[in-house]
Design a protein around this motif. Structure first.
Motif, short mmCIF file in Angstrom:
data_model
loop_
_atom_site.label_atom_id
_atom_site.label_comp_id
_atom_site.label_asym_id
_atom_site.label_seq_id
_atom_site.Cartn_x
_atom_site.Cartn_y
_atom_site.Cartn_z
N CYS A 84 -10.10 7.46 -7.06
CA CYS A 84 -10.32 8.88 -7.34
C CYS A 84 -9.22 9.48 -8.22
N GLU A 85 -8.13 8.72 -8.45
CA GLU A 85 -7.08 9.18 -9.37
C GLU A 85 -6.29 7.98 -9.86
N ILE A 86 -5.95 8.00 -11.15
CA ILE A 86 -5.07 7.00 -11.73
C ILE A 86 -3.89 7.71 -12.38
N GLY A 87 -2.70 7.20 -12.14
CA GLY A 87 -1.49 7.74 -12.76
C GLY A 87 -0.73 6.64 -13.47
N TRP A 88 0.06 7.02 -14.44
CA TRP A 88 0.83 6.03 -15.20
C TRP A 88 2.17 6.60 -15.64
N GLN A 89 3.11 5.69 -15.87
CA GLN A 89 4.44 6.01 -16.40
C GLN A 89 4.94 4.80 -17.16
N ASP A 90 5.38 5.01 -18.39
CA ASP A 90 5.86 3.90 -19.21
C ASP A 90 7.36 3.69 -19.05
N VAL A 91 7.75 2.42 -19.14
CA VAL A 91 9.16 2.02 -19.21
C VAL A 91 9.31 1.27 -20.52
N VAL A 92 10.30 1.65 -21.33
CA VAL A 92 10.43 1.11 -22.68
C VAL A 92 11.79 0.45 -22.88
N ARG A 93 11.79 -0.56 -23.73
CA ARG A 93 13.06 -1.21 -24.11
C ARG A 93 13.54 -0.55 -25.39
N GLU A 94 14.70 0.06 -25.32
CA GLU A 94 15.26 0.77 -26.46
C GLU A 94 15.91 -0.20 -27.45
N ARG B 21 6.92 -1.79 -24.35
CA ARG B 21 6.55 -0.94 -23.21
C ARG B 21 5.91 -1.75 -22.09
N ILE B 22 6.23 -1.36 -20.87
CA ILE B 22 5.51 -1.81 -19.69
C ILE B 22 4.96 -0.57 -19.01
N ARG B 23 3.70 -0.56 -18.70
CA ARG B 23 3.05 0.62 -18.13
C ARG B 23 2.90 0.46 -16.61
N VAL B 24 3.50 1.36 -15.88
CA VAL B 24 3.39 1.38 -14.42
C VAL B 24 2.14 2.15 -14.04
N ILE B 25 1.36 1.58 -13.13
CA ILE B 25 0.09 2.15 -12.70
C ILE B 25 0.14 2.47 -11.21
N ASP B 26 -0.46 3.58 -10.83
CA ASP B 26 -0.66 3.87 -9.41
C ASP B 26 -2.06 4.45 -9.23
N LEU B 27 -2.74 4.03 -8.18
CA LEU B 27 -4.09 4.48 -7.90
C LEU B 27 -4.16 5.19 -6.55
N GLU B 28 -5.00 6.22 -6.49
CA GLU B 28 -5.40 6.82 -5.22
C GLU B 28 -6.90 6.58 -5.06
N THR B 29 -7.32 6.30 -3.83
CA THR B 29 -8.72 5.97 -3.61
C THR B 29 -9.36 6.95 -2.63
N ALA B 30 -10.68 6.82 -2.52
CA ALA B 30 -11.46 7.76 -1.71
C ALA B 30 -11.47 7.40 -0.23
N GLY B 31 -10.94 6.25 0.14
CA GLY B 31 -10.88 5.89 1.54
C GLY B 31 -12.14 5.23 2.05
N SER B 32 -12.27 5.19 3.35
CA SER B 32 -13.31 4.39 4.00
C SER B 32 -14.72 4.85 3.66
#
Length: 255
Positions: A28-38, A11-22
């Motif tokens: 303020c939020e973390i998201g993830w989605q896995d990509v797997v080798r079958e 598995r490789i885990r894709v990460i994305d972040l949202e922040t609170a700004g200036s």
């Protein structure tokens, strides 16, 4: 006949972040989605995805709310980053790397201490190498230029939220992994971005190969590391090693 059990997929885990700004430039939020080798060796986007709100420790700026629509009330009771991050960045199992689009941003927050020292794949840098003819290399630009197979439009919306953006990025990563090895992507990611064209100025949109030696030498002295690296790469291609600054990147190039 002996039936072998299926090994756990890589598995490789894709990460994305949202922040609170200036007002409070924290996550303020973390998201993830896995990509797997079958088992067949192909990489696929699986069902392992999610998002969690994070208490940024201060107010979210109104300008940033207008982008991701996360408001202070959403994160008021959420755990802090130091408690959330390890759970997402260091899941149990066989995650061999983390990935993000323009991963240097995520790496500012996902320190080695929180991520366990994981290596990172930058899908922006890898897109420059994999699809150099495309006009845009933003996450959403790649989405509509490429229209990756299997990408569910609803799951990938709204844009500028952590899980949908990670989901979109994962489809780009899947296709990159099915074209190049993980080690190749990691190597590209650890180098500056190899821009296929001059990004700005009088030579904007021109391929490096079209520039004269003097113009190329000027870009090799640019303050932007990606521009310097791209110009120096073209100088190497021409065999003009003497023109490359002494402090140039010394890693081997995989062209």
């Amino acid at each position: 006949m002996t039936i072998l059990s299926n090994p756990a997929p890589t598995r490789i885990r894709v990460i994305d972040l949202e922040t609170a700004g200036s007002a409070c430039h924290n996550v303020c939020e973390i998201g993830w989605q896995d990509v797997v080798r079958e088992i067949n060796g192909r990489w696929e986007v699986n069902e392992e995805r999610g998002a969690r709100f994070v208490n940024p420790g201060g107010p979210i700026s109104t300008q940033t709310m207008a982008i991701h629509h996360i408001v202070d009330a959403d994160v008021a009771g959420a755990p802090f980053w130091k408690d959330v991050a390890p759970q997402v960045l260091r899941p149990t199992g066989d995650v061999v790397a983390l990935a993000a689009h323009r991963a240097t941003f995520e790496q500012r927050f996902c320190s080695p201490r929180l991520s366990g020292g994981a290596r990172w794949i930058c899908t922006w840098k890898c897109a420059l190498r994999t699809w150099p003819a495309l006009p845009s290399f933003s996450n959403q630009g790649l989405r509509y230029e490429r229209m990756p197979s299997g990408l569910d439009r609803a799951t990938g919306l709204p844009a500028h939220r952590a899980m949908p953006d990670a989901y979109v990025t994962a489809h780009h990563l899947r296709d990159m992994l099915n074209a190049s090895s993980p080690e190749q992507l990691l190597t590209w990611s650890e180098q500056p971005g190899l821009l296929p064209r001059v990004p700005s100025g009088p030579d904007r949109k021109r391929p490096w190969a079209e520039l004269g030696d003097d113009a190329l030498a000027g870009y090799a002295r640019d303050r932007d590391v990606d521009i310097r690296f791209s110009a120096e790469t073209e100088q190497r291609r021409r065999g003009n090693y003497n023109a490359i600054p002494v402090k140039a990147e010394v890693q081997s190039l995989l062209l």
